[in-house]
Design a protein around this motif. Structure first.
Motif, PDB file in Angstrom:
ATOM      1  N   ARG A 245       0.843  -1.202   0.000  1.00 47.94           N
ATOM      2  CA  ARG A 245       0.000   0.000   0.000  1.00 47.94           C
ATOM      3  C   ARG A 245       0.876   1.249   0.000  1.00 47.94           C
ATOM      4  NH1 ARG A 245      -3.771  -0.063   5.016  1.00 47.94           N
ATOM      5  NH2 ARG A 245      -4.685   1.750   3.962  1.00 47.94           N
ATOM      6  N   HIS A 246       0.482   2.243  -0.784  1.00 49.23           N
ATOM      7  CA  HIS A 246       1.174   3.532  -0.811  1.00 49.23           C
ATOM      8  C   HIS A 246       0.175   4.605  -0.389  1.00 49.23           C
ATOM      9  CE1 HIS A 246       4.992   2.422  -2.894  1.00 49.23           C
ATOM     10  NE2 HIS A 246       4.234   1.380  -3.238  1.00 49.23           N
ATOM     11  N   VAL A 247       0.486   5.302   0.686  1.00 47.16           N
ATOM     12  CA  VAL A 247      -0.419   6.336   1.195  1.00 47.16           C
ATOM     13  C   VAL A 247       0.357   7.642   1.329  1.00 47.16           C
ATOM     14  CG1 VAL A 247      -1.938   7.034   3.090  1.00 47.16           C
ATOM     15  CG2 VAL A 247      -1.765   4.609   2.468  1.00 47.16           C
ATOM     16  N   ARG A 248      -0.222   8.718   0.817  1.00 43.04           N
ATOM     17  CA  ARG A 248       0.397  10.040   0.931  1.00 43.04           C
ATOM     18  C   ARG A 248      -0.585  10.993   1.585  1.00 43.04           C
ATOM     19  NH1 ARG A 248       1.485   7.864  -3.945  1.00 43.04           N
ATOM     20  NH2 ARG A 248       3.696   7.488  -4.464  1.00 43.04           N
ATOM     21  N   GLU A 249      -0.101  11.737   2.560  1.00 46.16           N
ATOM     22  CA  GLU A 249      -0.921  12.746   3.223  1.00 46.16           C
ATOM     23  C   GLU A 249      -0.117  14.029   3.329  1.00 46.16           C
ATOM     24  OE1 GLU A 249      -3.783   9.826   5.907  1.00 46.16           O
ATOM     25  OE2 GLU A 249      -2.247  11.020   6.922  1.00 46.16           O
ATOM     26  N   LYS A 250      -0.818  15.160   3.439  1.00 46.22           N
ATOM     27  CA  LYS A 250      -0.146  16.464   3.432  1.00 46.22           C
ATOM     28  C   LYS A 250      -0.545  17.308   4.636  1.00 46.22           C
ATOM     29  CE  LYS A 250       0.071  16.575  -1.629  1.00 46.22           C
ATOM     30  NZ  LYS A 250       1.519  16.336  -1.699  1.00 46.22           N
ATOM     31  N   GLN A 251       0.425  18.062   5.131  1.00 46.11           N
ATOM     32  CA  GLN A 251       0.201  19.049   6.187  1.00 46.11           C
ATOM     33  C   GLN A 251       1.100  20.245   5.903  1.00 46.11           C
ATOM     34  OE1 GLN A 251       0.734  17.580  10.166  1.00 46.11           O
ATOM     35  NE2 GLN A 251      -0.958  16.143  10.057  1.00 46.11           N
ATOM     36  N   ASP A 252       0.918  21.299   6.678  1.00 48.87           N
ATOM     37  CA  ASP A 252       1.808  22.448   6.550  1.00 48.87           C
ATOM     38  C   ASP A 252       3.145  22.117   7.193  1.00 48.87           C
ATOM     39  OD1 ASP A 252       0.084  24.196   5.193  1.00 48.87           O
ATOM     40  OD2 ASP A 252      -0.950  24.702   7.056  1.00 48.87           O
ATOM     41  N   MET A 253       4.113  21.758   6.387  1.00 49.21           N
ATOM     42  CA  MET A 253       5.425  21.357   6.876  1.00 49.21           C
ATOM     43  C   MET A 253       6.415  21.407   5.723  1.00 49.21           C
ATOM     44  SD  MET A 253       4.561  17.285   7.233  1.00 49.21           S
ATOM     45  CE  MET A 253       6.245  16.738   7.471  1.00 49.21           C
ATOM     46  N   LYS A 254       7.690  21.317   6.032  1.00 53.40           N
ATOM     47  CA  LYS A 254       8.717  21.390   4.990  1.00 53.40           C
ATOM     48  C   LYS A 254       9.282  20.011   4.665  1.00 53.40           C
ATOM     49  CE  LYS A 254       9.980  26.174   6.009  1.00 53.40           C
ATOM     50  NZ  LYS A 254      11.052  27.103   6.458  1.00 53.40           N
ATOM     51  N   GLN A 255       9.931  19.388   5.635  1.00 51.89           N
ATOM     52  CA  GLN A 255      10.582  18.102   5.396  1.00 51.89           C
ATOM     53  C   GLN A 255       9.566  16.974   5.257  1.00 51.89           C
ATOM     54  OE1 GLN A 255      12.904  15.437   8.384  1.00 51.89           O
ATOM     55  NE2 GLN A 255      14.314  17.069   7.824  1.00 51.89           N
ATOM     56  N   GLY A 256       9.746  16.104   4.278  1.00 50.18           N
ATOM     57  CA  GLY A 256       8.866  14.947   4.130  1.00 50.18           C
ATOM     58  C   GLY A 256       9.226  13.860   5.135  1.00 50.18           C
ATOM     59  N   LYS A 257       8.220  13.167   5.646  1.00 43.16           N
ATOM     60  CA  LYS A 257       8.426  12.066   6.593  1.00 43.16           C
ATOM     61  C   LYS A 257       8.012  10.766   5.913  1.00 43.16           C
ATOM     62  CE  LYS A 257       9.458  15.083   9.785  1.00 43.16           C
ATOM     63  NZ  LYS A 257      10.839  15.239  10.274  1.00 43.16           N
ATOM     64  N   LEU A 258       9.003   9.962   5.574  1.00 45.09           N
ATOM     65  CA  LEU A 258       8.759   8.695   4.890  1.00 45.09           C
ATOM     66  C   LEU A 258       8.840   7.552   5.893  1.00 45.09           C
ATOM     67  CD1 LEU A 258       8.415   7.154   2.150  1.00 45.09           C
ATOM     68  CD2 LEU A 258      10.928   7.055   2.048  1.00 45.09           C
ATOM     69  N   HIS A 259       7.745   6.815   6.041  1.00 43.99           N
ATOM     70  CA  HIS A 259       7.692   5.704   6.989  1.00 43.99           C
ATOM     71  C   HIS A 259       7.260   4.430   6.264  1.00 43.99           C
ATOM     72  CE1 HIS A 259       7.835   7.969  10.983  1.00 43.99           C
ATOM     73  NE2 HIS A 259       8.036   8.858  10.044  1.00 43.99           N
ATOM     74  N   LEU A 260       8.073   3.389   6.379  1.00 38.96           N
ATOM     75  CA  LEU A 260       7.775   2.099   5.758  1.00 38.96           C
ATOM     76  C   LEU A 260       7.458   1.080   6.840  1.00 38.96           C
ATOM     77  CD1 LEU A 260       9.517   3.698   3.624  1.00 38.96           C
ATOM     78  CD2 LEU A 260      10.250   1.466   2.771  1.00 38.96           C
TER      79      LEU A 260
END
Length: 424
Positions: A245-260
């Protein structure tokens, strides 16, 4: 390591005489099956018990009393381990042997008794002012999770990976659960905790074990209770063919947080537990690991990259801070590090450094009484006669082939990315 004394059915004392410390440490742990709805009242209750009691009706009075006992510390906490919710009351005081006049130990034991059996209750319920204050405190702790984007991303990934499971259940409940609590609800939770939970009591220090056992027996007069064996957390192992599964969500932030999120059939009670700890260490658990060296250092693709092994749930996680547009490349590079392990591309140095760091971690834990209590409380589920050396020996016996075989059991199940709203 600890002498075990059954005080009542379901109430056990673990006591350890040690000349290693100049203090005496106490810990009382109430354990029950993890239930999301019960977590909120137990978390607030832990705060209330630490704040005041029937003897010292205000936080200031209580803290002053502790300070007068040569800086004695007393604190509570709520947390979870596997399928179990745990409320802990801990205290640490100087040993009377090191004072010109004694009596501190007796007074601290008396205070522990007061905190447990004589809480700040008026007309059968907790003080409303205290309740509201501690509800706010717990809600602030829950809310702080949303400000820490790494912790928030991990929480969201777990909710997607294991919904309605102990793995994703919060140990403090939700803000809504906390809001809904009344003083009556909290007193009901208090009575249930005292009369129904499994209770483990720990004492560590340079004390007379028999004398201390009798003091605990006479002061902490818990009733006997039936303890139902709690289920071990069940892991749902992903198959080779299962779609990731690939899930992407967005918030007001700069750095991306990638969690596997990866699954593995190897859990805390599994005979290969030590081998999976080693595998995680070589993969991403330390600064010499493949993820750190190849994803962060060589490729400069991540601000940080590491893995952690959640043995009670049969899960392994990778966390990386990346630029969101590099998601695909980062996932590919992370997957390549696991593939390298699965193909046996493991150096002697990686093995030696991992074994050394795991050993240093357990030795460091044993350097404090609190660490000894926490490690024993977990490992006694496997063997009550273990020592630091027996744990270390388990890691020392792990071979490269063991790590290769363990890596082959690790299956990717979800890729979750939390990124800024401006990212593509």
């Amino acid at each position: 390591m600890f002498k075990k004394v059954e005080l009542q059915e379901g109430v056990t004392l673990y006591i350890r005489k040690s000349e290693q410390f100049k203090t005496v440490n106490f810990s009382v742990k109430w354990k029950t099956a993890l239930d999301e709805k019960k977590s909120a009242p137990r978390a607030v209750l832990a705060n209330i018990l630490e704040e005041s009691n029937g003897r010292y009706r205000s936080q200031t009075e209580f803290r002053n009393a502790l300070d007068e006992l040569y800086g004695t510390v007393l604190y509570t906490d709520a947390g979870k381990r596997g399928e179990t919710h745990i409320v802990s009351l801990s205290a640490e005081c100087v040993n009377d042997e090191y004072l010109s006049e004694g009596g501190v130990l007796e007074e601290v034991l008396s205070l522990i008794k007061t905190v447990i059996f004589d809480p700040n209750v008026v007309a059968g319920q907790f003080d409303e002012t205290v309740v509201n204050r501690e509800k706010r405190s717990v809600k602030e702790r829950i809310r702080s999770l949303y400000d820490d984007k790494t912790r928030y991303a991990q929480k969201r990934m777990l909710e997607l990976l294991r919904p309605d499971s102990a793995a994703s259940a919060p140990s403090y409940g939700t803000e809504e659960d906390v809001d809904a609590l009344t003083s009556a609800d909290l007193f009901t939770a208090y009575e249930s905790m005292l009369n129904e939970d499994e209770i483990d009591i720990y004492v560590v220090g340079d004390i007379d074990e028999d004398e201390m056992t009798e003091k605990i027996r006479s002061l902490l007069t818990f009733n006997s209770r039936k303890v139902h064996e709690r289920q071990t957390a069940t892991q749902q192992t992903a198959t080779q063919e299962r779609e990731v599964r690939h899930v992407r969500e967005k918030q007001d932030m700069k750095q991306g947080k990638l969690h596997l999120g990866f699954t593995t059939p190897v859990t805390f009670r599994h005979p290969d537990y030590a081998k999976m700890q080693m595998t995680n260490g070589v993969f991403g658990g330390f600064a010499h690991s493949k993820l750190f060296i190849n994803v962060r250092e060589k490729e400069s693709m991540a601000y940080y990259a590491s893995s952690s092994y959640s043995s009670h749930y049969g899960l392994l996680y990778v966390m990386a801070g990346i630029d969101a547009e590099l998601e695909e490349k980062a996932v590919k590079l992370i997957s390549e590090q696991l593939t390298a392990l699965q193909q046996g591309e493991i150096t002697d140095l990686e093995m030696e450094q991992t074994k050394a760091l795991l050993a240093n971690g357990i030795k460091s834990a044993f350097d404090s009484a609190r660490g000894q209590i926490e490690v024993f409380d977990q490992y006694k589920e496997l063997d009550e006669n273990f020592t630091a050396d027996t744990i270390i020996a388990g890691w020392e016996s792990v071979t490269k082939d063991d790590v290769k075989n363990m890596a082959s059991e690790i299956k990717l199940e979800i890729v979750y990315l939390l990124s800024g709203k401006e990212a593509n």
